[in-house]
Write a protein that holds these residues in place. Structure first.
Motif, short mmCIF file in Angstrom:
data_model
loop_
_atom_site.label_atom_id
_atom_site.label_comp_id
_atom_site.label_asym_id
_atom_site.label_seq_id
_atom_site.Cartn_x
_atom_site.Cartn_y
_atom_site.Cartn_z
N VAL A 1 0.86 -1.26 -0.07
CA VAL A 1 -0.17 -0.04 -0.12
C VAL A 1 1.02 0.91 -0.10
O VAL A 1 0.55 2.22 -0.67
N ALA A 2 1.81 1.41 0.85
CA ALA A 2 2.81 2.29 1.04
C ALA A 2 3.44 2.73 -0.47
O ALA A 2 3.51 3.75 -1.13
N GLU B 1 0.62 4.03 -2.72
CA GLU B 1 0.53 5.24 -2.49
C GLU B 1 1.59 6.28 -2.93
O GLU B 1 1.19 7.36 -3.55
N SER B 2 2.65 5.80 -2.76
CA SER B 2 3.67 6.80 -3.26
C SER B 2 3.84 7.00 -4.71
O SER B 2 4.31 8.13 -5.26
N VAL C 1 -3.19 4.55 -4.87
CA VAL C 1 -4.08 4.56 -3.78
C VAL C 1 -4.13 5.82 -2.87
O VAL C 1 -3.13 6.54 -2.90
N GLU C 2 -5.17 6.06 -2.09
CA GLU C 2 -5.13 6.80 -0.86
C GLU C 2 -5.64 6.24 0.48
O GLU C 2 -6.27 5.29 0.30
N ARG C 3 -5.11 6.89 1.36
CA ARG C 3 -5.53 6.37 2.86
C ARG C 3 -6.86 7.41 3.33
O ARG C 3 -6.25 8.60 3.01
N ILE D 1 -8.21 1.94 2.61
CA ILE D 1 -7.52 2.31 1.54
C ILE D 1 -8.22 2.35 0.43
O ILE D 1 -9.05 1.36 0.24
N SER E 1 -7.06 5.67 -5.79
CA SER E 1 -7.17 7.10 -6.18
C SER E 1 -7.78 7.08 -7.64
O SER E 1 -8.05 5.99 -8.33
#
Length: 156
Positions: free
Chosen positions: A74-75, A78-79, A83-85, A97, A100
């Motif tokens: 996920v990290a 996200e980077s 995706v976004e939290r 999660i 995006s």
């Protein structure tokens, strides 16, 4: 083994080779369309996150990996902006999660590419043979769903 029959280990290698051919071509096309950092594991994770989102714990369960491994994936996603939290409306201590806009876009692009690849397989094998292959593979699939944890059984 009867004379002229392939050895038993050939079938899984052929199935895996077909899988790799499709996935490798998918990722080459996604790279051409602006997604060069996306890896097959990311696609599995985004499919497991789905349109409604999930938690890291549930994502780990769906992928067959630890919560920590899911968190690492996920990290990375996200980077890369896939995706976004967000806060979980049901539990303020928890994060959800979700895909995006970029993540949803890449899944939509993937669907189009998969359809194109399937059409090419149908053109090569013939539509009826491809449907027979798909039917036979569904018959041999022991799960009611498609398990996404394939990476977990390749680990040491």
């Amino acid at each position: 083994m009867a004379r002229g029959e392939p050895a038993g280990f050939v079938l899984p290698l052929l199935l895996f080779g077909g899988f790799r051919a499709i996935i490798d071509e998918l990722h080459a096309e996604l790279a051409r369309q602006g997604h060069p950092d996306l890896r097959p594991a990311h696609g599995f994770a985004m499919q497991a996150i789905g349109r409604s989102g999930t938690t890291a714990t549930e994502l780990g369960r769906r992928l067959g990996v630890s919560k920590q491994a899911a968190g690492k994936t996920v990290a990375r996603l996200e980077s890369l902006g896939y995706v976004e939290r967000i806060d979980d409306p049901a539990d303020a201590r928890r994060k959800r999660i979700r895909l995006s806009e970029r993540g949803s876009d890449v899944l939509a692009r993937s669907a189009v590419i998969f359809e194109r690849l399937r059409r090419r397989w149908a053109a090569t094998l013939g539509e009826e043979r491809l449907r027979d292959l798909e039917s036979a593979l569904r018959q041999m699939q022991p799960h009611a769903h498609f398990p996404l944890d394939s990476g977990s059984w390749f680990g040491a």
